[in-house]
Design a protein around this motif. Structure first.
Motif, PDB file in Angstrom:
ATOM      1  N   SER A  56      50.235  23.088   1.900  1.00 21.03           N
ATOM      2  CA  SER A  56      49.164  23.628   2.726  1.00 21.03           C
ATOM      3  C   SER A  56      49.530  25.048   3.177  1.00 21.03           C
ATOM      4  O   SER A  56      50.553  25.465   3.105  1.00 21.03           O
ATOM      5  CB  SER A  56      49.014  23.008   3.987  1.00 21.03           C
ATOM      6  N   GLN A  58      48.368  28.127   6.101  1.00 24.36           N
ATOM      7  CA  GLN A  58      47.835  28.490   7.211  1.00 24.36           C
ATOM      8  C   GLN A  58      48.036  29.859   7.423  1.00 24.36           C
ATOM      9  O   GLN A  58      49.199  30.371   7.285  1.00 24.36           O
ATOM     10  CB  GLN A  58      48.658  27.797   8.372  1.00 24.36           C
ATOM     11  N   ARG A  96      42.603  29.409  13.402  1.00 30.12           N
ATOM     12  CA  ARG A  96      43.634  29.814  12.196  1.00 30.12           C
ATOM     13  C   ARG A  96      42.873  29.564  11.013  1.00 30.12           C
ATOM     14  O   ARG A  96      41.705  29.094  10.931  1.00 30.12           O
ATOM     15  CB  ARG A  96      44.872  28.984  12.091  1.00 30.12           C
ATOM     16  N   GLU A  98      43.122  28.106   6.920  1.00 29.06           N
ATOM     17  CA  GLU A  98      43.900  26.862   6.299  1.00 29.06           C
ATOM     18  C   GLU A  98      43.160  26.552   5.020  1.00 29.06           C
ATOM     19  O   GLU A  98      42.107  26.999   4.770  1.00 29.06           O
ATOM     20  CB  GLU A  98      43.752  25.825   7.290  1.00 29.06           C
TER      21      GLU A  98
END
Length: 129
Positions: A56, A58, A96, A98
């Motif tokens: 992931s 971010q 945010r 992502e």
């Protein structure tokens, strides 16, 4: 007499260098530290914090310490590790950006292209952990 002017000019020059290298005391009221465990880069008074993991990514944006609204913003990240290049489209999620997937990040670098309404587009560079 000329030596006095030279000494004064040199002292002024040195004080300018000290100011350029220092904090300037501009009193912006926040520090540029990571709040989410990522790496922080600052462009035009906006803190960009990139938290890159193998599964992931971010990207958090703060303007003078306050989270920016990214709901109408866009961000694209290019990850460079050795000779490999990976393009990642980041999507707004809450406060945010992502992306979920599989990413090579160890020892790499990243460049984010970020467009936020009412702000100039920014190119932000990161060295990944």
């Amino acid at each position: 007499m000329k030596s006095i002017y030279l000494v004064a000019a040199f002292a002024l020059f040195l004080s300018g260098l000290a100011y350029a290298a220092g904090d300037h005391g501009h009193g912006h009221g926040h520090e540029h530290k990571p709040l989410h465990g990522g790496v922080v880069a600052v462009v035009k008074d906006v803190d960009y914090e990139l938290l890159a993991k193998p599964d992931s990514i971010q990207l958090h944006l703060r303007d003078h310490g306050k989270a920016l609204d990214v709901s109408k913003a866009s961000a694209k990240l290019t990850i460079l590790v050795g000779t490999e290049k990976q393009e990642v489209e980041l999507k707004p999620v809450g406060t945010r950006f992502e992306a979920l997937g599989t990413y090579k990040i160890a020892g790499g670098k990243a460049v984010a292209l970020v467009s936020v309404p009412d702000k100039a587009p920014a190119t932000v560079r990161f060295v990944l952990k």
